[in-house]
Design an enzyme around this catalytic site. Structure first.
Site, PDB file in Angstrom:
ATOM      1  N   GLU A 135      -4.936 -11.420  -1.705  1.00  0.00           N
ATOM      2  CA  GLU A 135      -5.544 -10.102  -1.544  1.00  0.00           C
ATOM      3  C   GLU A 135      -6.625  -9.871  -2.596  1.00  0.00           C
ATOM      4  O   GLU A 135      -6.319  -9.748  -3.784  1.00  0.00           O
ATOM      5  CB  GLU A 135      -4.506  -8.988  -1.664  1.00  0.00           C
ATOM      6  CG  GLU A 135      -5.125  -7.608  -1.483  1.00  0.00           C
ATOM      7  CD  GLU A 135      -4.168  -6.466  -1.791  1.00  0.00           C
ATOM      8  OE1 GLU A 135      -4.430  -5.345  -1.308  1.00  0.00           O
ATOM      9  OE2 GLU A 135      -3.170  -6.686  -2.507  1.00  0.00           O
ATOM     10  N   ASP A 170      -6.862  -5.398   2.934  1.00  0.00           N
ATOM     11  CA  ASP A 170      -6.617  -4.032   2.513  1.00  0.00           C
ATOM     12  C   ASP A 170      -7.916  -3.256   2.720  1.00  0.00           C
ATOM     13  O   ASP A 170      -8.920  -3.518   2.063  1.00  0.00           O
ATOM     14  CB  ASP A 170      -6.190  -4.010   1.041  1.00  0.00           C
ATOM     15  CG  ASP A 170      -5.809  -2.615   0.559  1.00  0.00           C
ATOM     16  OD1 ASP A 170      -6.636  -1.693   0.745  1.00  0.00           O
ATOM     17  OD2 ASP A 170      -4.730  -2.447  -0.014  1.00  0.00           O
ATOM     18  N   GLN A 196      -3.462  -3.720   5.533  1.00  0.00           N
ATOM     19  CA  GLN A 196      -3.058  -2.500   4.837  1.00  0.00           C
ATOM     20  C   GLN A 196      -4.144  -1.445   5.032  1.00  0.00           C
ATOM     21  O   GLN A 196      -5.336  -1.760   4.983  1.00  0.00           O
ATOM     22  CB  GLN A 196      -2.846  -2.755   3.343  1.00  0.00           C
ATOM     23  CG  GLN A 196      -1.652  -3.663   3.054  1.00  0.00           C
ATOM     24  CD  GLN A 196      -1.538  -4.000   1.583  1.00  0.00           C
ATOM     25  OE1 GLN A 196      -2.531  -4.222   0.903  1.00  0.00           O
ATOM     26  NE2 GLN A 196      -0.312  -4.058   1.080  1.00  0.00           N
ATOM     27  N   GLU A 232      -0.596   1.847   2.829  1.00  0.00           N
ATOM     28  CA  GLU A 232      -0.576   1.771   1.366  1.00  0.00           C
ATOM     29  C   GLU A 232      -1.587   2.790   0.848  1.00  0.00           C
ATOM     30  O   GLU A 232      -2.749   2.478   0.623  1.00  0.00           O
ATOM     31  CB  GLU A 232      -0.925   0.361   0.879  1.00  0.00           C
ATOM     32  CG  GLU A 232      -0.727   0.214  -0.625  1.00  0.00           C
ATOM     33  CD  GLU A 232      -1.171  -1.140  -1.152  1.00  0.00           C
ATOM     34  OE1 GLU A 232      -0.305  -1.898  -1.624  1.00  0.00           O
ATOM     35  OE2 GLU A 232      -2.375  -1.423  -1.106  1.00  0.00           O
TER      36      GLU A 232
END
Length: 258
Positions: A135, A170, A196, A232
């Site tokens: 990530e 993300d 995410q 998240e």
């Protein structure tokens, strides 16, 4: 069809950690993710999850207060990396999480990348049944973090060529790093193994920021994606009062007759 997970480190913080899985299940989430499930025994997490699937955990970052952010790309810390990875792999396996986000740590330069690649190759061999996730994290939130660019991550994944190592997309970090999260998504979606979401620019409830979440989830559905879309974010108010986005996405991707 995408499954929706609640990040229990950031959501439902109105109650203690072990009480959060029950609230997530009641709210309609299909599963959960936990950043660092190391403060409680595995048996306590098992009881708290009560069958709620766990999507992903992170490797232990080390001493956070001292500046540790993982060890995978830190030259000279190979021993600490292996210890933290084996611990994460054990916890993930016991809790039924099929994915582990391997934290790179604070480092830079060619030697760091070589260390990162060698450690990831070792980890993939040690835990062949786990999907390992990389990530990129934006440098404002995590200064000095080695993996801070999605193009960099994709290049490393191509160089590794390991089918069990994928990209954790993300939305928040993609937008912070590159400005246009949707462009990042389309550029690297073939590498993406975990998603995410959060609102942008405030990192509150998902939505806005020029990114069409409904289109994203529809695209995942049409592509046969059976992984997770994890929430998240930092709730702007009590978590349960800001979940309209969840019911909207679930309704949009719900199969006909389902």
């Amino acid at each position: 069809m995408p499954r929706y997970a609640a990040n229990l480190t950031m959501l439902f913080t109105e109650v203690p950690p072990l009480d959060r899985p029950g609230l997530a299940a009641q709210a309609g989430f299909d599963g959960a993710e936990i950043l660092f499930p190391y403060d409680f025994p595995v048996k306590e997490w098992e009881a708290a999850l009560a069958g709620l699937p766990l999507a992903v955990i992170n490797t232990h970052p080390g001493d956070w207060a001292a500046g540790d952010r993982g060890f995978a790309a830190v030259p000279g810390d190979e021993g600490r990396f292996r210890d933290s990875f084996l611990r994460a792999a054990d916890v993930a396996t016991r809790l039924g999480a099929g994915r582990v986000h391997v934290m790179a740590g604070v480092a830079k330069g060619p030697q760091a990348e070589q260390t990162y690649s060698e450690n990831l190759t070792w980890a993939a061999t040690e835990a062949p049944d786990l999907l390992l996730l990389l990530e990129p994290i934006n440098p404002d939130d995590m200064p000095g973090y080695f993996l801070n660019d999605f193009d960099q991550a994709a290049r490393i994944l191509d160089d590794l060529g390991l089918p069990q190592v994928g990209l954790q997309f993300d939305l928040w970090h993609a937008a912070r790093i590159h400005g246009n999260a949707e462009a990042v998504w389309h550029r690297h979606r073939d590498h993406i193994a975990h998603v995410q979401i959060a609102g942008f620019p405030a990192r509150n409830e998902p939505g806005g920021g020029g990114f069409d979440l409904t289109a994203l989830c529809t695209e995942l559905d049409e592509a046969g994606y059976d992984g997770w879309v994890s929430a998240e974010y930092r709730p702007a108010r009590a978590t349960v009062h800001g979940l309209g986005w969840l019911s909207a996405l679930q309704a949009r991707t719900k199969p006909i007759g389902g």
